[in-house]
Design an enzyme around this catalytic site. Structure first.
Site, PDB file in Angstrom:
ATOM      1  N   SER A 231       0.855  -1.188   0.000  1.00  0.00           N
ATOM      2  CA  SER A 231       0.000   0.000   0.000  1.00  0.00           C
ATOM      3  C   SER A 231       0.888   1.233   0.000  1.00  0.00           C
ATOM      4  CB  SER A 231      -0.888   0.005   1.252  1.00  0.00           C
ATOM      5  OG  SER A 231      -1.489   1.274   1.449  1.00  0.00           O
TER       6      SER A 231
ATOM      7  N   TYR B 142      -1.705  -1.140  10.174  1.00  0.00           N
ATOM      8  CA  TYR B 142      -1.895  -1.546   8.777  1.00  0.00           C
ATOM      9  C   TYR B 142      -0.709  -1.093   7.928  1.00  0.00           C
ATOM     10  CZ  TYR B 142      -3.767  -1.438   4.006  1.00  0.00           C
ATOM     11  OH  TYR B 142      -3.935  -1.601   2.643  1.00  0.00           O
TER      12      TYR B 142
END
Length: 260
Positions: free
Chosen positions: A152, A167
């Site tokens: 990401s 995350y």
């Protein structure tokens, strides 16, 4: 992008067997479909069986060869069992797409231990085990392979109010895992690369968009959120046998949404 357009692209994966985690929804569903329509036999894995069955039926109607099994990426035994199933149905898996992932969706001080363990197991431990297992089988079979991990842009960029520290940390770990495994397995002709998407429409981001509104796109230079189909070419580039010289790389696909 239409199915016909996907079928006609120049990447021919006939003879390859792909294993896609988190294939029931979002980016994983698109990745599985893209690989299948490019000629690969595809094994669909995910926690929920119904979405996998729906995708299987859709792909089989298009003439694709597909198998499936429900699998919790946090369960090492389930990963091995699902790979066994894929091999018995389709043959040796030589393309792995580590797509399954979850968000923490809160500030670090508010996360309980159960959520912390779940995020780490889903986003890092599971992909590492799946990669190791696929690599072991490829080495034993003396076959080349391609592993694509989903990271990401959060691995590289973080805002003060993002509320996703864990995350982003796991996704940074995925980048480093990609780099180190690429070096370790280069001698076996197993390429390991990663994609770091920006904001794309998916089941994971739907909740975030619901909370903050579609206006989030106003902060982006091109005022748009990504369509999963826009990652087709990136995925196919990384699994294309002609990209054999590219390994240990993370491609950021974010439409210049975040600072560099």
């Amino acid at each position: 992008m239409t199915d016909q357009e996907t079928r006609s692209n120049a990447v021919d994966l006939t003879g390859n067997v792909a294993f896609v985690t988190g294939a029931g929804s979002g980016l994983g569903r698109r990745f599985a479909k893209t690989l299948a329509l490019s000629g690969a036999k595809v094994h669909l894995s995910g926690r929920r069986l119904e979405p996998l069955q729906s995708l299987r039926d859709e792909l089989e109607a298009l003439g694709c060869t597909v198998s499936l099994a429900s699998m919790d990426i946090c369960d090492a035994d389930a990963i091995c069992a699902s790979l066994d199933h894929a091999e018995s149905e389709l043959g040796t898996v030589d393309i792995l797409v580590n797509n399954a992932g979850i968000s923490d969706a809160d500030f670090a001080t508010r996360l309980d231990l159960e959520r912390i363990d779940q995020v780490i197991s889903t986003n890092f431990r599971g992909p590492f085990i799946a990669s190791r297992e696929v690599a072991n089988r490829l080495i034993k079979a003396e076959k080349p392979g391609r592993i694509v991990n989903l990271s990401s842009v959060g691995a590289f960029h973080y805002r003060p109010n993002s509320a996703s520290a864990l995350y982003c940390a796991t996704k940074a770990g995925i980048v480093r895992m990609t780099e180190t495994l690429a070096i370790e397995w280069a001698r076996y002709n197993i390429n390991v690369n990663a994609i770091a998407p920006g904001m794309f429409y998916s089941e994971m981001t739907d909740g975030f968009i619901d909370r903050v509104g579609d206006g989030i796109s106003d902060r982006y230079p091109r005022k748009r959120i990504g369509d999963p189909a826009w990652l087709d070419s990136t995925l196919l580039y990384l699994v294309d046998p002609r990209s054999h010289f590219v390994t240990g790389t993370c491609i950021i696909a974010d439409d210049a949404q975040v600072a560099r």
